[in-house]
Each structure stands twice: as C-alpha cells, then as structure tokens.
Design a protein around this motif. Structure first.
Motif, PDB file in Angstrom:
ATOM      1  N   SER A   1     -19.997  23.195 -31.674  1.00  0.00           N
ATOM      2  CA  SER A   1     -19.852  22.381 -30.470  1.00  0.00           C
ATOM      3  C   SER A   1     -20.390  20.969 -30.680  1.00  0.00           C
ATOM      4  N   GLN A   2     -21.453  20.841 -31.487  1.00  0.00           N
ATOM      5  CA  GLN A   2     -21.971  19.500 -31.774  1.00  0.00           C
ATOM      6  C   GLN A   2     -20.939  18.666 -32.527  1.00  0.00           C
ATOM      7  N   LYS A   3     -20.315  19.286 -33.521  1.00  0.00           N
ATOM      8  CA  LYS A   3     -19.281  18.575 -34.277  1.00  0.00           C
ATOM      9  C   LYS A   3     -18.098  18.203 -33.378  1.00  0.00           C
ATOM     10  N   LEU A   4     -17.672  19.131 -32.537  1.00  0.00           N
ATOM     11  CA  LEU A   4     -16.526  18.859 -31.675  1.00  0.00           C
ATOM     12  C   LEU A   4     -16.850  17.785 -30.639  1.00  0.00           C
ATOM     13  N   PHE A   5     -18.101  17.769 -30.139  1.00  0.00           N
ATOM     14  CA  PHE A   5     -18.505  16.731 -29.189  1.00  0.00           C
ATOM     15  C   PHE A   5     -18.454  15.359 -29.847  1.00  0.00           C
ATOM     16  N   SER A   6     -18.978  15.269 -31.064  1.00  0.00           N
ATOM     17  CA  SER A   6     -18.933  13.992 -31.790  1.00  0.00           C
ATOM     18  C   SER A   6     -17.494  13.586 -32.073  1.00  0.00           C
ATOM     19  N   LEU A   7     -16.661  14.579 -32.424  1.00  0.00           N
ATOM     20  CA  LEU A   7     -15.265  14.283 -32.718  1.00  0.00           C
ATOM     21  C   LEU A   7     -14.563  13.718 -31.479  1.00  0.00           C
TER      22      LEU A   7
ATOM     23  N   GLY B   1     -11.062   2.753 -38.744  1.00  0.00           N
ATOM     24  CA  GLY B   1     -12.321   3.311 -39.234  1.00  0.00           C
ATOM     25  C   GLY B   1     -12.783   4.498 -38.393  1.00  0.00           C
ATOM     26  N   GLU B   2     -12.627   4.376 -37.075  1.00  0.00           N
ATOM     27  CA  GLU B   2     -13.016   5.477 -36.196  1.00  0.00           C
ATOM     28  C   GLU B   2     -12.139   6.710 -36.439  1.00  0.00           C
ATOM     29  N   LEU B   3     -10.857   6.486 -36.683  1.00  0.00           N
ATOM     30  CA  LEU B   3      -9.972   7.618 -36.946  1.00  0.00           C
ATOM     31  C   LEU B   3     -10.313   8.309 -38.258  1.00  0.00           C
ATOM     32  N   GLN B   4     -10.758   7.530 -39.241  1.00  0.00           N
ATOM     33  CA  GLN B   4     -11.224   8.139 -40.487  1.00  0.00           C
ATOM     34  C   GLN B   4     -12.453   9.012 -40.229  1.00  0.00           C
ATOM     35  N   GLN B   5     -13.308   8.546 -39.302  1.00  0.00           N
ATOM     36  CA  GLN B   5     -14.485   9.341 -38.937  1.00  0.00           C
ATOM     37  C   GLN B   5     -14.057  10.621 -38.212  1.00  0.00           C
ATOM     38  N   VAL B   6     -13.009  10.527 -37.390  1.00  0.00           N
ATOM     39  CA  VAL B   6     -12.479  11.720 -36.728  1.00  0.00           C
ATOM     40  C   VAL B   6     -12.059  12.755 -37.768  1.00  0.00           C
ATOM     41  N   ALA B   7     -11.359  12.301 -38.818  1.00  0.00           N
ATOM     42  CA  ALA B   7     -10.924  13.218 -39.870  1.00  0.00           C
ATOM     43  C   ALA B   7     -12.115  13.871 -40.557  1.00  0.00           C
ATOM     44  N   THR B   8     -13.159  13.085 -40.818  1.00  0.00           N
ATOM     45  CA  THR B   8     -14.362  13.624 -41.470  1.00  0.00           C
ATOM     46  C   THR B   8     -15.036  14.679 -40.597  1.00  0.00           C
ATOM     47  N   LEU B   9     -15.188  14.366 -39.294  1.00  0.00           N
ATOM     48  CA  LEU B   9     -15.833  15.318 -38.377  1.00  0.00           C
ATOM     49  C   LEU B   9     -15.001  16.593 -38.230  1.00  0.00           C
ATOM     50  N   ALA B  10     -13.674  16.440 -38.198  1.00  0.00           N
ATOM     51  CA  ALA B  10     -12.812  17.624 -38.098  1.00  0.00           C
ATOM     52  C   ALA B  10     -12.971  18.521 -39.317  1.00  0.00           C
TER      53      ALA B  10
ATOM     54  N   GLU C   1     -17.842  24.444 -40.810  1.00  0.00           N
ATOM     55  CA  GLU C   1     -18.787  25.232 -40.028  1.00  0.00           C
ATOM     56  C   GLU C   1     -18.150  26.543 -39.571  1.00  0.00           C
ATOM     57  N   LEU C   2     -16.890  26.465 -39.151  1.00  0.00           N
ATOM     58  CA  LEU C   2     -16.198  27.676 -38.723  1.00  0.00           C
ATOM     59  C   LEU C   2     -16.034  28.658 -39.870  1.00  0.00           C
ATOM     60  N   ARG C   3     -15.668  28.145 -41.040  1.00  0.00           N
ATOM     61  CA  ARG C   3     -15.503  29.034 -42.196  1.00  0.00           C
ATOM     62  C   ARG C   3     -16.830  29.696 -42.559  1.00  0.00           C
ATOM     63  N   ALA C   4     -17.907  28.933 -42.488  1.00  0.00           N
ATOM     64  CA  ALA C   4     -19.226  29.495 -42.797  1.00  0.00           C
ATOM     65  C   ALA C   4     -19.594  30.601 -41.817  1.00  0.00           C
ATOM     66  N   ALA C   5     -19.265  30.374 -40.527  1.00  0.00           N
ATOM     67  CA  ALA C   5     -19.576  31.387 -39.520  1.00  0.00           C
ATOM     68  C   ALA C   5     -18.769  32.658 -39.766  1.00  0.00           C
TER      69      ALA C   5
END
Length: 381
Positions: free
Chosen positions: A196-202, A222-231, A237-241
């Motif tokens: 949820s933290q990652k999705l909120f930042s995204l 630049g912001e869209l590149q950050q969106v890709a990184t956060l996604a 995180e999901l795979r780890a869970a």
C-alpha cells in the motif's frame, strides 16, 4: 474377558498405543474402530460422531468392504439403537438386535447384524460418539449374546481412552487451524503495509505527472519514469509476499503429505466427498511442488465452491519421466471457450502460468453437465 485372537493386557495396550499415535481425527476414528473389532473379535464395528442436525458428521466402519459400503448408501440418522446410545448415554448389549423394538430403518444392502454391543463415547457429560460391535466370532446358541459382561467392561475402557484420543485430535486440528489463520493474518498485514505504501507513492507521482504534462513535459517525463520504478517495486513486493505464502508444511512434509492433509480438512469441511491418492512420486524441486500445490488449491476451490460437485478426486502420480496432478469433479462443468469470452477465468490463467513457469503444462477438460478435469504435468519426480 473375551478370548479373541489378541485378548489380554498386551492387546489392550496395543490398542491404546495405536490410538495415541494419530493426530488426525479421521485416523483416530479408524484406529478406534479397528482396535475394538480386533480386540473383541467381532465381525463388524462402527463409530459415529453425531452432528447437530440428527445425523452423523462422521461415520467410520470396519469389517465392511468398499463395495458393501457404497451399496449401503447414505450415512445413518440418529435413530433406534444409535439414538439410545447417544441420547440416553447407556450401553446396549443384545442377543439379537433384529428383535429389539427399536431396530428398523436399516438399508437392504446392510450386512445382517445379530448379537450387538454398543457404548457411548463420552467427554465428561458430553456424548461425542457411539461405538458398536456386532456378530462376535464365537459359537453361540441362537438368540444369546456372544458378547459378555467382560466384553462390555473392556469396551468401556477402550471407549474412555477413545474419548481422550478423539478430544486430543480435535484440539490438535483446532490448534493447527488457528495457527494457519494467524499466519494468514500476519501475511495480510505485511502485504498491506508493504504494497500500500508503494501504491500510494505511485498514485501521488502519477497525479504530479498529469499536472505537469502540459506546462512542463520534461518534468512530467521524469515523474512518469518514477511511476514505472514504483510500479516495478510494488510488483517485487507482491512477488515476495507470494513466495512467503509457501506453507511451512510443504517444506517440512513434502507435496504428497501436504496435499493429503489439506484434502482431509476439505473433506470434513464440505458436503462433497473429497479424496486423494498419491503413488510413486518422489520429491520435486521446491518451485514445482509450490506450483502444483497452488494449482490443486485453485482447482479444489472452483470444484467445491462453484461446480456443485458431489465428489472431487485428486491424484498425484508418475507418468513416464514426469509427475501428473489431476483434479476431477462430477459437478456441472463449463465450456472453457465461453468462460474465456466472458472474461471469467476461474483462476485458469494463473494455473496455466504456474504450470508454464515450472516447465510444465496445464490441460483443462470440461463441458456443461460433464464435470471438470484439470491436469498439470511437470518433468521429474
């Protein structure tokens, strides 16, 4: 005391030890019934655990073949002699049960019962089961009971220990269920916090990019590149869970034992009969065992929740140099093409992905009114 093939203190001790070795409720019930029949040298034995609706939640027999059991039909209701043992909590010892006024309602395919010995199994003031034997293997004049007072006392001792073994098995299963529930709750919290933290930042970053796209395209990029990184991080995180969701039982006990345990639980929890057969399968790589377990769980969920099946059968066996998991139900079935067109996948996409991801393949065979078979094959094992 009766003089069967294993009478005496040694036989009693063996029966009690056998009961104490098992932790699964159904295994305990089977051991109690088999021990009682052998100890008192009877032709038939049965043990019923009552439910709250006038029937039996479980009913285990010994001395009856699988073919006979199928021919007998549905489980008995709490009536006649069985009701007397359950509701009056008194022993029943009869020379010919067929002549008792409470005798009746027995299926035509049921074996003939003559002399009869039955006892309630009690946990304090609660009657948790009814244990009975029939047709003692000894010469006896017609109309006289082959079971003696000594037999009744011996069965009473066995019933007392059966109550302890059955109560312990129930407590063990309840404890295990609570442990699983606690583990799922913990993982749910961890999944929520991490993702949820990652999705909120995204979301915030995507909103910033949308605001900048017209007046400052460079910053928006630049912001869209950050969106890709956060996604990508959220996906990690999901795979780890998901990896952490791998049950400890699978690592400790292996695929066959884990499937057998889970299917026994499902068989108790649902009205449908759920069975499992595993033969000739060796240990597989962890990723393959994980994938096979998840596919089995998804297929079982579909069969038990959506198909209306009366019987679901799971098998795990060798085929050539590979291992095959098959889940078959006799439910309503479906047209796989229609399901795909309607966008309802019933988990088929994830099952196929799991199979492909471990070098295997998934086959689905189904048609309306003809049940469903889901088969996963992986190399090795």
């Amino acid at each position: 005391m009766s003089h069967g093939p294993r009478s005496g203190l040694t036989a009693v001790s063996s029966a009690l030890l056998a009961m104490s070795r098992h932790l699964e409720v159904r295994d305990v019930l089977k051991t109690i019934v088999a021990s009682a029949r052998e100890l008192l040298d009877a032709q038939y034995a049965a043990l019923g655990v009552p439910d709250d609706h006038g029937g039996f939640a479980q009913f285990v027999v010994d001395g009856v073949s699988d073919e006979q059991w199928k021919a007998i039909g549905p489980l008995p209701r709490q009536h006649g002699i069985l009701a007397a043992m359950l509701h009056e909590a008194t022993p029943e010892r009869l020379g010919d049960v067929r002549k008792d006024p409470r005798f009746g309602g027995w299926p035509s395919a049921h074996p003939d019962l003559v002399d009869f010995l039955g006892l309630p199994i009690r946990d304090g003031d609660e009657v948790i089961g009814a244990l009975f034997l029939a047709n003692k293997n000894c010469p006896k004049p017609e109309g006289t009971c082959g079971f003696t007072q000594d037999d009744e006392e011996l069965l009473g001792i066995l019933a007392q220990h059966a109550a302890i073994a059955l109560t312990n098995a129930r407590l063990y299963e309840r404890s295990r269920e609570l442990t699983i529930a606690e583990e799922r709750s913990r993982l749910a919290h961890e999944l929520h916090d991490a993702v949820s933290q990652k999705l909120f930042s995204l979301r915030l970053t995507a909103q910033a990019a949308a605001a900048l796209v017209d007046r400052d395209p460079a910053r928006a990029k630049g912001e869209l590149q950050q969106v890709a990184t956060l996604a990508a991080e959220a996906a990690d995180e999901l795979r780890a869970a998901v990896v952490e969701l791998r049950p400890a039982a699978l690592e400790e006990d292996g695929l066959v034992a884990t499937l057998r345990t889970q299917i026994q639980v499902l068989d108790r929890a649902h009205t449908a009969r759920v069975t499992f057969t595993g033969r000739g399968v060796k240990a597989l790589p962890a990723a393959q065992e994980e994938a096979m377990l998840r596919v089995a769980q998804e297929a079982l969920h579909n069969a038990l929740r959506h198909s209306g099946a009366e019987h679901v059968d799971v098998t795990l066996h060798r085929r050539g140099t590979g291992t095959v998991l098959r889940v078959t139900d006799d439910g309503g079935g479906f047209d796989p093409r229609t399901v795909r067109r309607a966008g309802r996948h019933l988990g088929l996409v994830s099952m196929r992905d799991r199979a492909n991801g471990t070098g295997g393949r998934l086959t689905v065979r189904s048609a309306p009114g003809e049940g469903t078979t889901i088969e996963m094959e992986v190399p090795g094992g």
